[in-house]
Design an enzyme around this catalytic site. Structure first.
Site, PDB file in Angstrom:
ATOM      1  CG  ASP A 167      -2.152   0.945   0.938  1.00 20.58           C
ATOM      2  OD1 ASP A 167      -2.064   1.775   0.013  1.00 20.58           O
ATOM      3  OD2 ASP A 167      -3.165   0.858   1.662  1.00 20.58           O
TER       4      ASP A 167
HETATM    5  C1  BGC Z   1      -5.042   3.281  -0.028  1.00 29.54           C
HETATM    6  C2  BGC Z   1      -5.106   2.276  -1.141  1.00 29.54           C
HETATM    7  C3  BGC Z   1      -4.925   2.972  -2.458  1.00 29.54           C
HETATM    8  C4  BGC Z   1      -3.605   3.708  -2.462  1.00 29.54           C
HETATM    9  C5  BGC Z   1      -3.303   4.450  -3.739  1.00 29.54           C
HETATM   10  C6  BGC Z   1      -3.812   4.151  -0.126  1.00 29.54           C
HETATM   11  O1  BGC Z   1      -3.934   5.199   0.757  1.00 29.54           O
HETATM   12  O2  BGC Z   1      -5.065   2.632   1.220  1.00 29.54           O
HETATM   13  O3  BGC Z   1      -6.337   1.588  -1.096  1.00 29.54           O
HETATM   14  O4  BGC Z   1      -5.009   2.036  -3.496  1.00 29.54           O
HETATM   15  O5  BGC Z   1      -3.639   4.656  -1.414  1.00 29.54           O
HETATM   16  O6  BGC Z   1      -4.072   5.604  -3.842  1.00 29.54           O
END
Ligand code: BGC
Length: 744
Positions: free
Chosen positions: A243
């Protein structure tokens, strides 16, 4: 190669061998971390492209600048807005799960993406989790059965699904650092099965490591989670991506099966898998073999996606905003809405009898697609309920709209993106997407949280002041209407990534307004739109309650078609709606929404498993949902083959006057279990469409696994011999048929 043909896996590995011989260490390192905010590094010399990723679960997100967390501001990136996963799950329809996956994948490919950061399949442990709207269900079986076809649907388009957030990402509070203490049995029985199904049945090409820690270790650095469970036990050979900002320790992450590090900061050379990892390798602290394994996983995925070699010519082109996408989205929206109550059959309304319709409430006229965090998108269009009603009724019916209650203005996320804010204002650690580890201090947490709560208090005062006039207007407007529809609920100022709800109550003093309105119009239809359960203290006074999750661009059309009976509602709750938050397991043990660490001490007993065990009556139970027709269940018969499956059949009949669909649910209840076990658990279901008067024989199979529990000593699932009650019903409380299956 034939169009559509896939390279076989031996050939792929041979091709990878050849490429590996040519790659330098710097090139390999470039491939395993972000080169822009949403793309990994390329090796142009060898024709290896970067992997282009995009959020998210409800449609392909707008383009972002490569090195700043700011939307590019283009006018060519509007897309189809899909029903949220919470809406999709309420359909209990695996075909629609596949179709929605297919639409998302086609749109992603159409926008030139290689990986779509979806679906989010975390288990809903607590109704207050800010991202529940993005997730499917509280139940592992229901989530697993929908996740697998969703993933397959995406990947048919030569785009990788990225199943997230692995694992136990069940709260937003302190989401980057919170440590979740969980026992193995709960992990394996509740929080892992959907991921296992997405990987083994859905064949997901990528998995996203979650932000949180499990038992002291960050998910993106966890040997247990990534090496032992994912790779070894499940045989996964796809890509693990972090993530954004989920990697904290270079060596730990490098030494486990974390393949691709992404983050929210634009200093790409300082990513852990860039210069810091190079240093570790040069010092001999991490072996280069580790990097090779990551690169191999990435290349394998690229071959599967036809990003490399001759097969590039055969790669699917995808298409965004295709008309057939909107049709599939409308069908899903229609099947997702849940009729919670319809005591006097107020619904469906008869359009011929209505000259004046009064619609009250901000969610009637609200657009939701542009909020929620990384799930936000720029929708091609979004039909709100009010527009849907007006489009349906045409010009001869007077549709009067009153706001009813005040909603404070929030800057549009496109104008002031909260993820961007997290970069610019590093002290804002509460809602930030990711912060530098050094900013993650107790004091910053407290400050951020205090500021957020202070803002909420200020807003409450503003709301109260403005509501006096709005309430009076609404009460006046509904008096002489032929029908009144209240459309309230939540929105993405509340259902959002980055923070959890502080309670389960309807905001903006809606409860007071609904009570007042019901006094003058007891026939008022209460429709609520939201991403997670709310308390409904007035529920016994309301005759009709319709619930919808964020249901996508066609919400308003689906809404109108249900209200006027063009469509018979067939959605059922994929999560429990408690009377009050205090009734939930987490409401009782206080182990939710805390900073630092939480203990999942309720174990298996959350959601309906908790309500069953404690004998607490929820407001609306798991699996509940009404129809404009009625169904009768009969003739349960079972055949248990020794050591094998239990085959069951029963008949469902539509006994009403309208065509409709019923979701028949099968729960397994061990009669004298040898281990501690929930009263009953969902193990199978079927959605059956029936014309009036017609019946159908339903056949379902329960496997040994459906009777099993996770034995921590054996580290395996076992099904004890003995008797199990098989409960077939219209919800987890409305059991219509019972039988006993004996396992030998
Ligand atoms: C989120 C993810 C997301 C990623 C990219 C993170 O803050 O938890 O679900 O895909 O950001 O934007």
């Amino acid at each position: 190669m034939r169009p559509g043909a896939k390279m076989d896996s031996r050939k792929i590995e041979k091709e990878i061998d050849k490429i590996m011989k040519k790659l330098t260490l710097d090139e390999k390192l470039a491939m395993i971390h972000g080169a822009t905010l949403f793309k990994s590094g390329a090796v142009e010399r060898l024709g290896i492209p970067g992997i282009s990723t995009s959020d998210g679960p409800m449609g392909v997100r707008a383009e972002f600048m490569g090195d700043r967390w700011i939307p590019a501001g283009n006018n060519d990136d509007m897309v189809s807005y899909l029903p949220s996963n919470s809406a999709l799950a309420s359909t209990w329809n695996t075909v629609l799960a596949h179709d929605m996956g297919h639409v998302l994948g086609a749109e992603a490919r159409g926008r030139g993406k290689d990986m779509i950061l979806a679906p989010g399949i975390n288990i809903k442990r607590d109704p207050r989790c800010g991202r529940n709207f993005e997730y499917m269900s509280e139940d592992p079986k229901l989530t697993a059965t929908l996740a697998a076809p969703f993933v397959q649907g995406i990947q048919e388009n030569d785009v990788a699904a990225c199943v997230k957030h692995f694992a136990v990402n069940c709260q937003e509070t302190d989401r980057l650092m919170v440590d979740e203490e969980i026992d193995d049995r709960t992990l394996y029985e509740v929080y892992l099965p959907a991921f296992k199904a997405a990987v083994q049945e859905g064949n997901a090409y990528s998995v996203m490591g979650a932000y949180n820690k499990i038992n002291g270790q960050h998910c993106c650095e966890s040997k247990n989670l990534l090496d032992l469970i994912l790779r070894h036990e499940w045989g996964y050979d796809g890509v693990v991506i972090s993530d954004w900002g989920g990697v904290h320790k270079t060596r730990e992450a490098a030494e486990c099966s974390m393949d691709l590090e992404m983050s929210v900061f634009p200093d790409f050379e300082n990513y852990k898998f860039a210069n810091p990892l190079k240093e570790c390798i040069q010092k001999g602290e991490v072996s280069e073999d580790r990097i090779d394994a990551k690169v191999r996983n990435l290349l394998r995925m690229m071959y599967r996606l036809k990003m490399l070699g001759k097969q590039k010519e055969n790669r699917k082109t995808g298409a965004y905003n295709a008309p057939e996408h909107r049709e599939a989205i409308l069908r899903t929206a229609e099947e997702s809405m849940i009729l919670l109550k319809n005591e006097k059959n107020t619904l469906p309304l008869n359009r011929k009898k209505i000259k004046k319709l009064v619609v009250v409430g901000q969610n009637a006229a609200k657009i939701h697609s542009d909020g929620g965090g990384s799930a936000e998108i720029k929708a091609l269009y979004e039909i709100c309920p009010l527009m849907g009603l007006k489009m349906y009724l045409g010009g001869n019916v007077q549709v009067e709209y009153v706001k009813g209650y005040h909603v404070p203005d929030k800057p549009k996320t496109f104008e002031q993106n909260w993820q961007a804010a997290s970069l610019d204002e590093l002290e804002n650690t509460t809602v930030g997407q990711a912060v530098r580890d050094e900013e993650h201090t107790e004091e910053n947490h407290r400050k951020g949280e205090e500021e957020r709560l202070a803002r909420i208090e200020e807003e409450k005062a503003e709301i109260h002041e403005k509501n006096e006039k709005l309430f009076a207007q609404a009460l006046e407007a509904v008096k002489d209407a032929d029908a009144v529809i209240f459309v309230g609920g939540l929105n993405h100022d509340i259902d959002s990534e980055g923070f959890d709800r502080s309670d389960m109550k309807l905001p903006y003093e809606q409860d007071i307004l609904i009570e007042e309105l019901l006094k003058v119009r007891e026939d008022m239809i209460v429709a609520l739109i939201g991403g997670a359960p709310v308390e409904m203290p007035w529920r016994n006074k309301a005759q009709t309650i319709l619930w919808s999750y964020y249901a996508g661009m066609e919400t308003g059309n689906a809404f109108a078609r249900i209200i006027f009976g063009e469509v018979n509602p067939s959605g059922k709750l994929a999560e429990t709606f408690p009377v009050q938050y205090e009734d939930c397991a987490t409401g009782q043990n206080g182990q939710f929404g805390k900073w630092g660490s939480i203990k999942l001490e309720e174990g298996l007993y959350y959601g309906y498993r908790h309500f069953d065990r404690q004998r607490i009556a929820p407001a609306f139970c798991f699996g509940h949902g009404l129809s404009y027709t009625s169904f009768e269940y009969s003739g349960l018969s079972m055949i248990a083959e020794k050591g094998k499956n239990v085959k069951l059949t029963f008949t469902v009949k539509n006994t009403g006057k309208r065509a409709g669909a019923e979701i028949a649910q099968v729960y397994v209840a061990p009669i004298s279990p040898q281990a501690d076990r929930p009263v009953k658990e969902l193990k199978a279901y079927a959605k059956i469409e029936l014309a009036p008067g017609k019946s159908r024989k339903v056949s379902l199979t329960l496997t040994q696994e459906d009777f099993a529990y996770f034995d921590v000593h054996l580290h395996d699932f076992i099904a004890d011999a003995g008797d199990y009650e098989i409960l077939v019903g219209a919800s987890c409380q409305d059991i219509r048929l019972k039988g006993i299956a004996t396992l030998e």
